[in-house]
Design an enzyme around this catalytic site. Sequence first.
Site, PDB file in Angstrom:
ATOM      1  N   LYS A  23       0.833  -1.201   0.000  1.00 18.54           N
ATOM      2  CA  LYS A  23       0.000   0.000   0.000  1.00 18.54           C
ATOM      3  C   LYS A  23       0.872   1.257   0.000  1.00 18.54           C
ATOM      4  O   LYS A  23       0.643   2.192  -0.765  1.00 18.54           O
ATOM      5  CB  LYS A  23      -0.906  -0.038   1.239  1.00 18.54           C
ATOM      6  CG  LYS A  23      -1.932   1.040   1.262  1.00 18.54           C
ATOM      7  CD  LYS A  23      -2.828   0.907   2.476  1.00 18.54           C
ATOM      8  CE  LYS A  23      -4.071   0.124   2.119  1.00 18.54           C
ATOM      9  NZ  LYS A  23      -4.963  -0.099   3.239  1.00 18.54           N
ATOM     10  N   ARG A  93      -3.596   2.550   8.837  1.00 17.80           N
ATOM     11  CA  ARG A  93      -3.871   1.238   8.237  1.00 17.80           C
ATOM     12  C   ARG A  93      -2.599   0.414   8.125  1.00 17.80           C
ATOM     13  O   ARG A  93      -1.518   0.960   7.921  1.00 17.80           O
ATOM     14  CB  ARG A  93      -4.386   1.401   6.803  1.00 17.80           C
ATOM     15  CG  ARG A  93      -5.730   2.030   6.695  1.00 17.80           C
ATOM     16  CD  ARG A  93      -5.986   2.358   5.226  1.00 17.80           C
ATOM     17  NE  ARG A  93      -7.063   3.291   5.095  1.00 17.80           N
ATOM     18  CZ  ARG A  93      -8.300   2.961   4.727  1.00 17.80           C
ATOM     19  NH1 ARG A  93      -8.596   1.730   4.437  1.00 17.80           N
ATOM     20  NH2 ARG A  93      -9.233   3.872   4.637  1.00 17.80           N
ATOM     21  N   GLY A 102      -8.036  -8.045   4.898  1.00 13.42           N
ATOM     22  CA  GLY A 102      -8.807  -7.938   6.134  1.00 13.42           C
ATOM     23  C   GLY A 102      -8.186  -8.554   7.366  1.00 13.42           C
ATOM     24  O   GLY A 102      -8.832  -8.643   8.400  1.00 13.42           O
ATOM     25  N   MET A 104      -5.589  -7.563   9.169  1.00 10.34           N
ATOM     26  CA  MET A 104      -4.961  -6.724  10.185  1.00 10.34           C
ATOM     27  C   MET A 104      -5.782  -5.465  10.477  1.00 10.34           C
ATOM     28  O   MET A 104      -6.766  -5.192   9.828  1.00 10.34           O
ATOM     29  CB  MET A 104      -3.547  -6.394   9.754  1.00 10.34           C
ATOM     30  CG  MET A 104      -2.649  -7.612   9.896  1.00 10.34           C
ATOM     31  SD  MET A 104      -0.984  -7.296   9.437  1.00 10.34           S
ATOM     32  CE  MET A 104      -1.152  -6.925   7.736  1.00 10.34           C
ATOM     33  N   ARG A 343      -3.256  -1.412  -6.186  1.00  5.82           N
ATOM     34  CA  ARG A 343      -2.300  -2.518  -6.084  1.00  5.82           C
ATOM     35  C   ARG A 343      -2.610  -3.469  -7.226  1.00  5.82           C
ATOM     36  O   ARG A 343      -3.694  -3.393  -7.833  1.00  5.82           O
ATOM     37  CB  ARG A 343      -2.416  -3.229  -4.745  1.00  5.82           C
ATOM     38  CG  ARG A 343      -3.798  -3.788  -4.506  1.00  5.82           C
ATOM     39  CD  ARG A 343      -3.925  -4.372  -3.124  1.00  5.82           C
ATOM     40  NE  ARG A 343      -5.324  -4.678  -2.840  1.00  5.82           N
ATOM     41  CZ  ARG A 343      -5.798  -5.035  -1.675  1.00  5.82           C
ATOM     42  NH1 ARG A 343      -4.993  -5.124  -0.657  1.00  5.82           N
ATOM     43  NH2 ARG A 343      -7.059  -5.304  -1.485  1.00  5.82           N
ATOM     44  N   HIS A 461     -15.063 -10.107   1.784  1.00  7.75           N
ATOM     45  CA  HIS A 461     -13.939 -10.924   2.250  1.00  7.75           C
ATOM     46  C   HIS A 461     -13.939 -12.314   1.607  1.00  7.75           C
ATOM     47  O   HIS A 461     -12.933 -12.778   1.084  1.00  7.75           O
ATOM     48  CB  HIS A 461     -14.023 -11.050   3.782  1.00  7.75           C
ATOM     49  CG  HIS A 461     -12.947 -11.889   4.369  1.00  7.75           C
ATOM     50  ND1 HIS A 461     -13.121 -13.224   4.629  1.00  7.75           N
ATOM     51  CD2 HIS A 461     -11.665 -11.602   4.690  1.00  7.75           C
ATOM     52  CE1 HIS A 461     -12.002 -13.711   5.126  1.00  7.75           C
ATOM     53  NE2 HIS A 461     -11.098 -12.747   5.181  1.00  7.75           N
ATOM     54  N   SER A 771      17.238 -40.164 -12.772  1.00 11.31           N
ATOM     55  CA  SER A 771      16.024 -39.406 -12.467  1.00 11.31           C
ATOM     56  C   SER A 771      15.992 -39.192 -10.959  1.00 11.31           C
ATOM     57  O   SER A 771      16.010 -40.155 -10.187  1.00 11.31           O
ATOM     58  CB  SER A 771      14.792 -40.184 -12.928  1.00 11.31           C
ATOM     59  OG  SER A 771      13.641 -39.457 -12.561  1.00 11.31           O
ATOM     60  N   CYS A 838      11.629 -36.781 -10.869  1.00 10.93           N
ATOM     61  CA  CYS A 838      10.266 -37.317 -10.890  1.00 10.93           C
ATOM     62  C   CYS A 838       9.622 -37.295  -9.521  1.00 10.93           C
ATOM     63  O   CYS A 838       8.531 -37.802  -9.316  1.00 10.93           O
ATOM     64  CB  CYS A 838      10.230 -38.717 -11.482  1.00 10.93           C
ATOM     65  SG  CYS A 838      11.188 -39.906 -10.533  1.00 10.93           S
ATOM     66  N   TYR A 858      14.746 -32.614 -18.013  1.00  6.99           N
ATOM     67  CA  TYR A 858      13.284 -32.600 -17.925  1.00  6.99           C
ATOM     68  C   TYR A 858      12.817 -32.657 -16.485  1.00  6.99           C
ATOM     69  O   TYR A 858      13.574 -33.025 -15.583  1.00  6.99           O
ATOM     70  CB  TYR A 858      12.682 -33.774 -18.707  1.00  6.99           C
ATOM     71  CG  TYR A 858      12.946 -35.135 -18.119  1.00  6.99           C
ATOM     72  CD1 TYR A 858      12.101 -35.671 -17.149  1.00  6.99           C
ATOM     73  CD2 TYR A 858      14.048 -35.891 -18.520  1.00  6.99           C
ATOM     74  CE1 TYR A 858      12.341 -36.915 -16.597  1.00  6.99           C
ATOM     75  CE2 TYR A 858      14.297 -37.143 -17.978  1.00  6.99           C
ATOM     76  CZ  TYR A 858      13.446 -37.648 -17.011  1.00  6.99           C
ATOM     77  OH  TYR A 858      13.686 -38.873 -16.449  1.00  6.99           O
TER      78      TYR A 858
END
Length: 882
Positions: A23, A93, A102, A104, A343, A461, A771, A838, A858
Site C-alpha cells: 500500500k 492502516r 482484512g 490486520m 495494487r 472478504h 532421475s 520425478c 526434464y
Amino acid sequence: MVYYFGKSKTEGKGLAKTLLGGKGVNLAEMTSIGLPVPPGFTITTEVCGDYYKHGKQLPKGLMEECHDAIAQLEQELGKKFGDNDNPLLVSVRSGAAVSMPGMMNTILNLGLNDAATEGLAKATKNERFAYDAYRRLINMYGDVVMGLSHHSFEEAFDKIKKKYKVTEDTEVPAEGLKELCEAYKDVYKKSAGEDFPQDPIKQLQLAIESVFGSWHADRAISYRRIEAAKGNTEIANLIGTAVNVQAMVYGNMGDDSGTGVGFTRDPNTGLNKFYGEFLINAQGEDVVAGIRTPQPVAEMGKWDKAAHKELMEIKDKLETHYKEMQDIEFTIEKGKLYMLQTRTGKRNGIAAVKIACDMVKEGLITEKEAVLRVPASDLTHCLLPSFKPTARNAADVLCRGLNASPGAAVGKLVFTAVEARERFEAGEDVILVRRETSPEDVEGMSAAVGILTSTGGATSHAAVVARGWGKCCVAGASDVEINEKAKTITVNGRKFTNKDTISLDGTTGEVMAGEVETQEPKLSGDFAKLMEWADKYRTMKIRTNADSPADAKRAREFGAEGIGLCRTEHMFFEADRIIHMRSMILADDETDRRAALKKLLPFQRKDFEGIFKAMAGLPVTIRLLDPPLHEFLPHEAAAQKDMATELGVKPADIKKRSEALHESNPMLGHRGCRLSVTYPEILEMQVQAIVEAAIICAKKNIDAQPEIMIPLVGTAAELRILRAKVEETIEVTKAAKKHEGELKILIGTMIEIPRACLTANEVAEYADFFSFGTNDLTQMTFGYSRDDVGGFLPDYIEHKIVPVDPFQSLDQAGVGQLVEMGVTKGRSVKSKLKIGICGEHGGDPSSIGFCNSTGLDYVSCSPFRVPIARLAAAQAALKQAK
Ligand code: PEP
Ligand code: MG
C-alpha cells in the site's frame, strides 16, 4: 523509519515493497504521477520487525519522526491535529508487502477528541457528521486498539435509538449522536479503566502499536501459514507490516459523497471491463464488509457523471503506468474524487491468462512478459472442472448469488469454520455457508471445496480470499436464510441440513440442490496461446508421472512429452491382480514365486502396451517394483489385551493411542533395488513384460520407447549387477519371441539416496539416465519420514524452522546441493547423461526454477500439473536468460 507522500514531497518513490509494504509503495507512486491522493506517511515494515525484536517497544525516535510528518501534513492541508476549528484527521492502516485481505487492523477518524469534534462540526457545517465520526472512532478504537467488547457499545447505541424512537443508525439526529459519544466514552472508561485519550498523538501512538500487534493476531498467522503451505514463499519471509497514516477524506458527507472499490478488469473472467462497486454516503469499510449491498460502478455516471469520467480516466492512466490490472479504492468527498489505494489486482488463473493475452494484443506487454505474468500454479484454475451442460440444465436451481469465484463445487453443508475443518479432515467434501466470512474463518474456508455467503458483494472478504485461492465461491445469495444454531439453510421455503449436499457454480453464481455432475475443462483459446508461448521459451522438457493408459493419454493432452515415472506397483493393486501378488509374496520358494509371477505377467504386459500406445513416439520411464512387500498385505494389530489388564485400562484406549502414535517410519527396508537383488525373478517378470509389450508395439508399428529405471540405488555395484540382469532378460525375451529388430531400451536409475549423489560418478558408469527421486531424497536428507511428517511439520513451518513443506517445494539449500552434486558428478563421466526429476517437486514452480538452473533435461509431474510445469519452465528459462 517514516516516509512522507504529498504535494510537497514524495519520499518513498521507487523504494521497495518489502520496506514500505504494498500500500505504502503505491500511495507514493500514485502521488508522484499526479493522481489525487490524500497526503500522508508510511512507517516501514522494518519498524514492525524491530518492534517485535525489542519486546514490543516502538524504536526510539519513531514518534518524533511521526510528529514531523504530522507537522508537514498540517502545513500542506492547512489543518491542525486536535484543532477546535478545522482539525486534521487521519486513518491508520496496515500494509504488508503481500496483501492479507482484512487480516490486520485499521483505525479511521483518528485525531478526533471533544474539541476537534466541535471543530469538525464547524468546518463541515455538519454537526451530525462530526459526532457520527467521533462515535465511530471511540467504538473502533475501543474495539481494535483496546480490545474492548463490541457488545457494550451496541447496547449503548440501542438505548439511544430507543430514546429517539428510530431503528436505523442513519436516523439518529445530531443531538442523539452527541449523547451517544458521551455514552461511548463512559463505556470506554468502564471497560478500559481509563478515559478515551484526548491527545491525538497518544491516539496515534497506540494505533500504530495496535497495527503492529495485529501482525501476530491468530487470524493473520493462520492466513500466512495457509499461504506459505501453498508455496507462497514471499509471505513466509515477511518481517512485518508497514503502517500508513493518511489524511482522512469522507465518503459519508452526504448524498454527494461515496466510496468504492474496483478492479480495472474483471478478476473472474479477465474481460477488459471495469469491475467495481460503490456506495453513496458511506465510509470505506462499508463496501467490503458486505453490510449494505453496493451498486456496480457502471451505474455511477447516473449519480455523478464527472466523478465517474475521472475515475475511468484514472483507471486507464493506472493501467498504462503499471502495465498491470489494478485493484483500487476510491472515495468521493462532496463530488471530489480521491484515490486511496491501488495494487496489482488479484485474479484467478482464467482471468490471469486472458489479461496477459489481451495485454499483449493491446501492446502493453510483450509475449515474454505475458509468460512471466501468470503465476504458474494459478493455471490450476483453468484446469478446474465445471458442471456438465446436460446436468446443469436438469439441475434443481435453488437461487442465484454473485459469481464471486469460478469453478464447480459439490459438497455437504457446514456452518462454521471449525466444522469445515473437522469434516474435511474426516474426508468429506464440504461447502462452508456463512452470512459473510470474516478473517477468522480462513481455516474453514481453506478446508471447504466451496464457499456460499448470503450477504456481501463481489469484493467482500469471502470473494477476495476465495478468488486468491482459486476456490469456488458464490457470495451474497440473499435467498439463503441461514440458521447457524440449527445447522440449516432455508431457500425459498426449502430446508437443507448439514447432511445435505448442494452444488455451487462459482462461474454463474447458481446454488443447486444435490450433486450436479461435473466435467473436465477445455484447454483452448487464450490458454493454448499462452502455452504456445511458454513452449517457445522453455528449454526443459516436461514429462508426467503416470501409471495407466488413461492418465498417460490425459497427460499427453496437457502437453506431456513422455512419462518420467511409471510406478509399476500401482498396477498390482487392482482386484484381479492383488491376489497373485499376495501369493507371490507368500511363496516359500522360487518355484512358487515364479508361478505367481507368471500370472501377473500378462497384466503387466497389457498395461505397458496401453501406455506405450498412449505415449507413442515419446519416452516412457518404467520403474521396477519399489515398495517393501508388506505394503501389499493386509495389516492387522492384536495383543493389546494383556497390557490393558496390567494397566487397568480399556483395550480400546490402548488401541486408539497406539494407532495415533504409529509411525511407518522411513521406508529404509527391503525395497527398491534391494528387492531385485533378493528376488531377481520379480525383475525378470517385469522386464519380460516391458520387452514383450515393446515387441507387440513394434509389430503394430507403434513407436514404443521404454526406459527401465531401477529404484533406490545407493551403490554403483547395485546398478552394475541389476543392469546386467536387465540386459540379460531383454536378450532372453527377444530370443524367446524371435524378435530380430532393434529395441532401443535405455537402462537408468533413480537418484534418491544421498549416497547415490555422493558417488554419482561411479553410479553413472552403469546408467543411461538419472532421475532424481526427490521425495525419498528429501526424506533421507532431512531424516523426516515422508508419511509421518504431518505430526510436526505445521509447527516447523509456524516457527519458521523450515519456510515451506520441503516435500512440496524442494529444499534448495540442502537437498538441492545433493541434486547439484549428482548432476555434476554424473556428467563428469558422461557429459550428455540425460537427467530428470520425478519427485513431487517436478510440478512445483519454484523447484522447477531450480531444476532449470541446475541443468536438468526434464521435469516429470502428475498429469494435472503438466501445464503448470510448462509455464514454470518457461518462466525459469526467461528469468535465467535475463
Ligand atoms: C521419489 O522418491 O521421489 C519418487 C518419485 O519415488 P516414490 O515417491 O515412488 O518413492
Ligand atoms: Mg522413491
